[in-house]
Design a protein around this motif. Sequence first.
Motif, PDB file in Angstrom:
ATOM      1  N   TYR A   1     -48.870  30.760 -22.323  1.00  0.00           N
ATOM      2  CA  TYR A   1     -50.235  30.270 -22.093  1.00  0.00           C
ATOM      3  C   TYR A   1     -50.743  29.500 -23.309  1.00  0.00           C
ATOM      4  CZ  TYR A   1     -55.258  30.334 -21.203  1.00  0.00           C
ATOM      5  OH  TYR A   1     -56.567  29.964 -21.004  1.00  0.00           O
TER       6      TYR A   1
ATOM      7  N   VAL B   1     -53.413  34.785 -16.307  1.00  0.00           N
ATOM      8  CA  VAL B   1     -51.946  34.655 -16.318  1.00  0.00           C
ATOM      9  C   VAL B   1     -51.270  35.994 -16.565  1.00  0.00           C
ATOM     10  CG1 VAL B   1     -51.974  32.218 -16.959  1.00  0.00           C
ATOM     11  CG2 VAL B   1     -51.933  33.960 -18.762  1.00  0.00           C
TER      12      VAL B   1
ATOM     13  N   LEU C   1     -49.457  27.179 -14.758  1.00  0.00           N
ATOM     14  CA  LEU C   1     -49.989  26.402 -15.872  1.00  0.00           C
ATOM     15  C   LEU C   1     -49.493  24.962 -15.871  1.00  0.00           C
ATOM     16  CD1 LEU C   1     -49.661  29.138 -18.616  1.00  0.00           C
ATOM     17  CD2 LEU C   1     -51.776  28.317 -17.563  1.00  0.00           C
TER      18      LEU C   1
END
Length: 425
Positions: free
Chosen positions: A41, A143, A189
């Motif tokens: 992330y 996430v 993502l």
Amino acid sequence: MVTAPSLEALRPAGPPESGAGSWRRPWRRLAPADWSVLRVYALSRIGVWIVVYGAAWIFPGDPSAKQPTPWVSRWDRWDWGHFKRIAEFGYFTGQGAAGSAQPDNREAFFPGFPMLVRLLHSLGMGWTFSGLLISFVAGAVAVVALARIARLYLSRRGGSGGVAAGASAGLPAAEGGPDVGRRAALFLLLSPCAVFLAAGYTEAIFLAFALPAWLAAKRGRWPLASLLAMGATVTRISGLFLLAALVVEFFLGSGGLRERLRSLPWLALPAVPVVGYFGYLYARTGDLMAWKHAEERGWNREFHAPWEAWHNTWVAAFGHVQSTGFAVMFQAELVAMVLGVVLLGVLAWRRRWSETAYMALSLWALGTSYWYVSVPRATLLWWPLWIGLALCSLRWRWVKDAYVCVAGPLMALMVVAFTTGRWAG
């Protein structure tokens, strides 16, 4: 012989903490697999910020400019303006408020996200930075939750469809669970519309509530699931679709129904924010459907049959009646709708009825307007899509390679389009 990991293996490792200490140090509750996801992330955020920085220099608003506009201002665009005005002035005061000469239909936006923006601004942060910070923190939560759900699904599939899928793809057995979570997060993502997870929009904060709620429901923790789902419903109307999925999961899930019925009243909680918001609008406008009418005025979301919506979107995409910027966005709307219908069919075929309910309601809401609006953005909220891709990529390595090579450039292109004012959908 490869066996599926137990449910306990999917919970955070390390000694549990109790009392205030666990809240002061929440990172102690993260397992190594969670930190791996957070590393992905963080790297993805750095990548997005680099693209925004480069776009600011290459595509300045004034071609003769010697300096780019400030980095934060690149995000001050599109629907963020609605959230900012709601946070600053509320729904019924300020320029563009309901009842003014040129209303901006801000009633179409739920109050949860603007309330958080106003809170951070009251602590001394700028408006746009507040929205970006909320999305950044919420994205991290989302996430991690997505990865945990993916690992949970992998453990329950077992056999040839579970950890063995990772082994057949050449992965070490010990990496089966952690890797599927990391892949699900990566696919999300890198999705073409992932820019909206970074911008001051509601996608990230919705997922930060909805995914932990779903995870809690899959573990049978219904009070927690309902409380978290309240956060989703105060943020987006999509929270009601999540509620429907929770209800289906409640009655069709594993375990004794008699024991679960004790938790049934908790499922009423997620509807409270929606009822409260609609009641507030009714008290101020006298219109019980003020939210729906704002959607219709601002975004042509009056009801049309699904085939009419498809036809109107097709004409806008390929009929040479829109400028190229709008036409290509309508083309993306069509692709996203097809993807959603395929996903719905796969979920129904696999008898995943709770996720099927979520997807069916989402597609019905998106596919019955005059034309499709924001369907590509909505793919960010389709968590079964990202988990399904991750599971497939464990079995077939080419899935990950193909996705990264195709989706990555599209995501970068969308970041440039959004932050340079060229977004058209």
